[in-house]
Motif scaffolding. Structure first.
Motif, mmCIF file in Angstrom:
data_model
loop_
_atom_site.group_PDB
_atom_site.id
_atom_site.type_symbol
_atom_site.label_atom_id
_atom_site.label_comp_id
_atom_site.label_asym_id
_atom_site.label_seq_id
_atom_site.Cartn_x
_atom_site.Cartn_y
_atom_site.Cartn_z
ATOM 1 N N ALA A 144 10.410 11.833 3.747
ATOM 2 C CA ALA A 144 8.950 11.922 3.794
ATOM 3 C C ALA A 144 8.338 11.374 2.507
ATOM 4 N N GLN A 145 8.956 11.663 1.370
ATOM 5 C CA GLN A 145 8.462 11.127 0.096
ATOM 6 C C GLN A 145 8.617 9.613 0.050
ATOM 7 N N GLU A 146 9.723 9.110 0.578
ATOM 8 C CA GLU A 146 9.929 7.662 0.628
ATOM 9 C C GLU A 146 8.866 7.001 1.507
ATOM 10 N N LYS A 147 8.580 7.601 2.638
ATOM 11 C CA LYS A 147 7.551 7.074 3.549
ATOM 12 C C LYS A 147 6.188 7.052 2.857
ATOM 13 N N ALA A 148 5.867 8.119 2.120
ATOM 14 C CA ALA A 148 4.600 8.187 1.394
ATOM 15 C C ALA A 148 4.546 7.119 0.305
ATOM 16 N N ASN A 149 5.644 6.924 -0.399
ATOM 17 C CA ASN A 149 5.688 5.899 -1.448
ATOM 18 C C ASN A 149 5.538 4.500 -0.860
ATOM 19 N N ASP A 150 6.198 4.242 0.268
ATOM 20 C CA ASP A 150 6.063 2.945 0.933
ATOM 21 C C ASP A 150 4.621 2.697 1.372
ATOM 22 N N ALA A 151 3.976 3.734 1.900
ATOM 23 C CA ALA A 151 2.583 3.603 2.334
ATOM 24 C C ALA A 151 1.670 3.338 1.136
ATOM 25 N N TRP A 152 1.957 3.965 -0.005
ATOM 26 C CA TRP A 152 1.160 3.727 -1.208
ATOM 27 C C TRP A 152 1.320 2.274 -1.673
ATOM 28 N N VAL A 153 2.536 1.759 -1.591
ATOM 29 C CA VAL A 153 2.787 0.374 -1.991
ATOM 30 C C VAL A 153 2.005 -0.580 -1.085
ATOM 31 N N GLU A 154 1.985 -0.299 0.208
ATOM 32 C CA GLU A 154 1.219 -1.138 1.142
ATOM 33 C C GLU A 154 -0.265 -1.116 0.781
ATOM 34 N N ARG A 155 -0.783 0.067 0.496
ATOM 35 C CA ARG A 155 -2.198 0.204 0.123
ATOM 36 C C ARG A 155 -2.483 -0.569 -1.160
ATOM 37 N N ARG A 156 -1.595 -0.447 -2.112
ATOM 38 C CA ARG A 156 -1.760 -1.139 -3.401
ATOM 39 C C ARG A 156 -1.667 -2.652 -3.221
ATOM 40 N N ALA A 157 -0.823 -3.110 -2.296
ATOM 41 C CA ALA A 157 -0.689 -4.544 -2.042
ATOM 42 C C ALA A 157 -2.009 -5.126 -1.533
ATOM 43 N N VAL A 158 -2.724 -4.379 -0.710
ATOM 44 C CA VAL A 158 -4.032 -4.845 -0.223
ATOM 45 C C VAL A 158 -5.008 -4.966 -1.394
ATOM 46 N N GLU A 159 -4.987 -3.981 -2.285
ATOM 47 C CA GLU A 159 -5.844 -4.036 -3.483
ATOM 48 C C GLU A 159 -5.540 -5.274 -4.314
ATOM 49 N N LEU A 160 -4.264 -5.499 -4.561
ATOM 50 C CA LEU A 160 -3.865 -6.636 -5.388
ATOM 51 C C LEU A 160 -4.203 -7.965 -4.721
ATOM 52 N N GLU A 161 -4.009 -8.030 -3.413
ATOM 53 C CA GLU A 161 -4.357 -9.259 -2.683
ATOM 54 C C GLU A 161 -5.853 -9.543 -2.815
ATOM 55 N N HIS A 162 -6.664 -8.502 -2.729
ATOM 56 C CA HIS A 162 -8.108 -8.678 -2.898
ATOM 57 C C HIS A 162 -8.428 -9.163 -4.307
ATOM 58 N N SER A 163 -7.800 -8.574 -5.309
ATOM 59 C CA SER A 163 -8.028 -8.998 -6.693
ATOM 60 C C SER A 163 -7.627 -10.449 -6.898
ATOM 61 N N GLU A 164 -6.501 -10.847 -6.311
ATOM 62 C CA GLU A 164 -6.061 -12.236 -6.430
ATOM 63 C C GLU A 164 -7.074 -13.189 -5.794
ATOM 64 N N MET A 165 -7.615 -12.785 -4.644
ATOM 65 C CA MET A 165 -8.604 -13.623 -3.972
ATOM 66 C C MET A 165 -9.874 -13.744 -4.816
ATOM 67 N N VAL A 166 -10.317 -12.643 -5.387
ATOM 68 C CA VAL A 166 -11.507 -12.665 -6.228
ATOM 69 C C VAL A 166 -11.278 -13.568 -7.439
ATOM 70 N N ASP A 167 -10.123 -13.442 -8.075
ATOM 71 C CA ASP A 167 -9.795 -14.293 -9.220
ATOM 72 C C ASP A 167 -9.747 -15.762 -8.828
ATOM 73 N N PHE A 168 -9.134 -16.060 -7.699
ATOM 74 C CA PHE A 168 -9.036 -17.439 -7.225
ATOM 75 C C PHE A 168 -10.428 -18.014 -6.982
ATOM 76 N N ASN A 169 -11.291 -17.236 -6.334
ATOM 77 C CA ASN A 169 -12.651 -17.704 -6.059
ATOM 78 C C ASN A 169 -13.440 -17.892 -7.356
ATOM 79 N N ALA A 170 -13.258 -17.005 -8.310
ATOM 80 C CA ALA A 170 -13.951 -17.135 -9.590
ATOM 81 C C ALA A 170 -13.484 -18.390 -10.316
ATOM 82 N N ASN A 171 -12.188 -18.652 -10.281
ATOM 83 C CA ASN A 171 -11.658 -19.858 -10.920
ATOM 84 C C ASN A 171 -12.201 -21.117 -10.243
#
Length: 128
Positions: free
Chosen positions: A94-121
């Protein structure tokens, strides 16, 4: 079949990559919250579950004629049991599943940040 039912039947789920970042973040956040709740519940119930198992073992030993059973023996026997091992494995999964879900959530955040940076550049380069 009514018209609305036919229309709903023809609507397919939007692919994950085509969803907005806010929707993807909402969905991954919701999955993380559910997985974390499950892991936290198992962690919080660890103590009460141990006490339930010790009480059951004590009743069994008392019925068998053992009157004085030390608490340490009860705990040792429970923690050595297959049932306790299964409980702890479930907790870890259950802890592993929660950690995997957190990583997925964080990946969406990072993807958004990368897109914002790319657009700003790109905007900065166009101004040059």
């Amino acid at each position: 079949m009514r018209t609305s039912e036919r229309a709903m039947a023809s609507i397919k789920e939007m692919p994950a990559k085509e969803r907005s970042f806010s929707e993807r973040f909402r969905l991954t956040g919701k999955a993380w919250a559910a997985a974390k709740r499950e892991a936290d519940l198992l962690e919080e119930m660890k103590g009460p579950r141990l006490e339930q198992l010790k009480t059951a073992l004590l009743a069994k030993l008392t019925a068998a004629g053992e009157t004085k059973v030390p608490e340490s023996r009860l705990e040792r026997e429970i923690k050595a049991s297959k049932e306790w091992e299964t409980y702890i494995q479930g907790l870890c999964f259950a802890q592993e599943k929660a950690n995997d879900a957190w990583v997925e959530r964080r990946a969406v955040e990072l993807e958004h940040s990368e897109m914002v940076d790319f657009n700003a550049n790109a905007r900065h380069e166009r101004r040059m």
